[in-house]
Design a protein around this motif. Structure first.
Motif, PDB file in Angstrom:
ATOM      1  N   SER A 221       5.598   6.567 -10.216  1.00 48.63           N
ATOM      2  CA  SER A 221       4.233   6.376 -10.225  1.00 48.63           C
ATOM      3  C   SER A 221       3.461   7.252  -9.003  1.00 48.63           C
ATOM      4  N   ASP A 222       4.074   7.251  -7.881  1.00 47.34           N
ATOM      5  CA  ASP A 222       3.346   7.832  -6.692  1.00 47.34           C
ATOM      6  C   ASP A 222       2.832   9.132  -7.327  1.00 47.34           C
ATOM      7  N   ILE A 239      -1.922   4.510  -1.505  1.00 48.45           N
ATOM      8  CA  ILE A 239      -0.797   3.619  -2.295  1.00 48.45           C
ATOM      9  C   ILE A 239      -0.528   2.321  -1.519  1.00 48.45           C
ATOM     10  N   TRP A 240      -0.716   1.255  -2.272  1.00 48.39           N
ATOM     11  CA  TRP A 240      -0.905   0.131  -1.959  1.00 48.39           C
ATOM     12  C   TRP A 240       0.568  -0.782  -1.887  1.00 48.39           C
ATOM     13  N   LYS A 241       1.044  -0.972  -0.677  1.00 48.12           N
ATOM     14  CA  LYS A 241       2.494  -1.588  -0.708  1.00 48.12           C
ATOM     15  C   LYS A 241       2.433  -3.029   0.002  1.00 48.12           C
ATOM     16  N   ASP A 242       3.773  -3.435  -0.151  1.00 47.69           N
ATOM     17  CA  ASP A 242       4.264  -4.831   0.461  1.00 47.69           C
ATOM     18  C   ASP A 242       4.557  -4.442   1.978  1.00 47.69           C
ATOM     19  N   VAL A 243       4.130  -3.270   2.477  1.00 49.28           N
ATOM     20  CA  VAL A 243       4.593  -3.189   3.796  1.00 49.28           C
ATOM     21  C   VAL A 243       3.287  -2.582   4.623  1.00 49.28           C
ATOM     22  N   LYS A 282       8.278  13.715  -4.828  1.00 46.14           N
ATOM     23  CA  LYS A 282       7.498  14.793  -5.326  1.00 46.14           C
ATOM     24  C   LYS A 282       6.042  14.740  -5.146  1.00 46.14           C
ATOM     25  N   THR A 283       5.538  13.707  -4.487  1.00 46.36           N
ATOM     26  CA  THR A 283       4.181  13.232  -4.316  1.00 46.36           C
ATOM     27  C   THR A 283       3.467  14.146  -3.260  1.00 46.36           C
TER      28      THR A 283
END
Ligand code: ASP
Ligand code: MG
Length: 438
Positions: A221-222, A239-243, A282-283
């Protein structure tokens, strides 16, 4: 326009979906393209479903129908529990919509599968993103956000390399202009003039010229966010992450981690390539080519700064550690004990490519060639069997691969305490160690 990517963890339950809406409300005037992954661990569950459908005699011995039905029921319950919490009124059209989507999955699970596992895989596993985006978009609408759902398969076009679709950039660009850019330029149904517009679409999946579904590789998805940012000339990707951002090591494996404020595209490519799971490898390249900054931010603290990946030139101020478990070290040598030479390499590499097995690190000596790869039950047994026809193959599993970017001896010594080093490959900035825990 901005591109936001929300991964599985950021939409794993009803509260998480509500939080996505809260984040989007912080940008009321912006046009935002929202790329969403399957909810929580749904992709893994769909992989199990694919196996249950494809392999008639399941490993548990319970037979195909039962297994598949059970996994499918689990996936349905998970989604409907989330919907029930998000949409208290049972008359809401989303119930119908998701029911219909599941009918497609039912068919896929009931049909006699073709011979092509990867094709069946993409047909089934891609449904995770279809479901998640429908639910998220319906909720955004419910929350008063000016939003619209788009099927990414209408514009991200790939070849038919199932499970690892190769993007046709030219065609994708044309279709993005036609479908996405046109949509963002015209007012949405019910929208007010000065509101930002939100388009919700799927990460991870693409379409072929024959209208089949492909996937871009796990955690893809990235990459979708990058493809869409590139083709729409977006101002940034988040990119919204939990870190809180990109850390110098994965907190799952290391106690003391530090957040990196800024990373060059080059370092980000290297880190992702070596397996830093925070960004799909690949982002970065498409973003670098158009100098589009990539922000990695916490969906739990959206106002915090996070990490920015951009054109900065300076090296990272501290060593970065990348840790991969479940490694298999395969050592390949000619059966007649002759030297391993160019023709062998070309054979071996072709085989790895054909079996879609990614080499994490490699080293050669006069009579053998060693590679460390992920222990993938779907791919490795077949690869090893084919290699054994021509070569003597030894392998050692349950190993770990530690990569240190900007290493020094002290950091190497620290990570190899209690480990036996089986292979070491050093370059100027990076060291890779395949180790066996003692
Ligand atoms: N849902 C897909 C996966 O889990 C794609 C992604 O999350 O990026 O691999
Ligand atoms: Mg995921």
């Amino acid at each position: 326009m901005k591109v936001f990517k929300f991964g599985g963890a950021s939409v794993k339950d009803a509260n998480a979906v509500k939080n996505v809406a809260e984040i989007l409300k912080l940008f009321p005037k912006e046009n935002i393209l929202v790329v969403v992954s399957a909810m929580g661990k749904v992709t893994n569950a769909l992989e199990r479903l694919t196996d249950a459908v494809f392999y008639p005699e399941s490993k548990s011995g319970t037979g195909k129908k039962e297994d598949a039905t059970k996994v499918l029921a689990e996936i349905k319950k998970y989604h409907f529990d989330i919907i029930a919490e998000l949409f208290p009124s049972k008359d809401h059209p989303i119930y119908n919509e998701i029911n219909n989507t599941f009918v497609e999955l039912d068919w896929a699970a009931e049909d006699e599968p073709t011979e092509n596992y990867n094709y069946e895989y993409d047909k089934i596993v891609s449904m995770g993103e279809i479901l998640s985006t429908k639910i998220v978009q319906a909720y955004l609408k419910e929350a008063g956000l000016n939003s619209m759902w788009k099927d990414v398969r209408d514009f991200i076009q790939t070849d038919n390399t199932y499970r690892e679709g190769k993007v046709d950039w030219e065609l994708t660009q044309t279709l993005v202009n036609e479908h996405l850019m046109t949509a963002i330029k015209s007012p949405f149904e019910g929208g007010k003039g000065d509101e930002g517009k939100i388009i919700v679409t799927q990460g991870f999946i693409g379409g072929t010229s024959e209208n089949f579904t492909t996937t871009l590789g796990r955690e893809g998805s990235d990459y979708t966010a990058a493809i869409l940012a590139y083709t729409t000339n977006a101002e940034s990707v988040t990119i919204w992450k939990d870190v809180p951002g990109v850390l110098n090591a994965d907190p799952k494996w290391f106690d003391e981690t530090k957040k990196l404020e800024q990373i060059s595209y080059q370092d980000a490519i290297e880190l992702a390539y070596y397996g830093a799971t925070v960004i799909h490898p690949k982002t970065i390249k498409p973003l670098q080519n158009k100098k589009i900054p990539l922000l990695v931010k916490s969906f739990l603290n959206p106002s915090e700064k996070g990490t920015v990946i951009n054109e900065v030139q300076s090296p990272l101020p501290i060593p970065c550690f990348i840790f991969k478990v479940k490694q298999v070290l395969i050592s390949i040598s000619p059966k007649d004990f002759s030297f391993i030479a160019e023709d062998n390499f070309s054979d071996i590499f072709n085989l790895f490519s054909e079996k879609q097995v990614k080499v994490n690190v490699m080293q050669n000596s006069a009579i053998s060639f060693s590679v460390s790869v992920d222990a993938d039950e779907r791919k490795l047994p077949d690869l090893i069997k084919t290699l054994q026809k021509q070569y003597r193959v030894l392998y050692n599993d349950n190993l770990e691969l530690i990569t240190i970017r900007y290493y020094d001896q002290a950091t190497i010594d620290r990570v190899i305490i209690d480990k036996k080093v089986l292979l070491e490959v050093k370059s100027r900035y990076t060291v890779q160690l395949v180790v066996k825990p003692l």
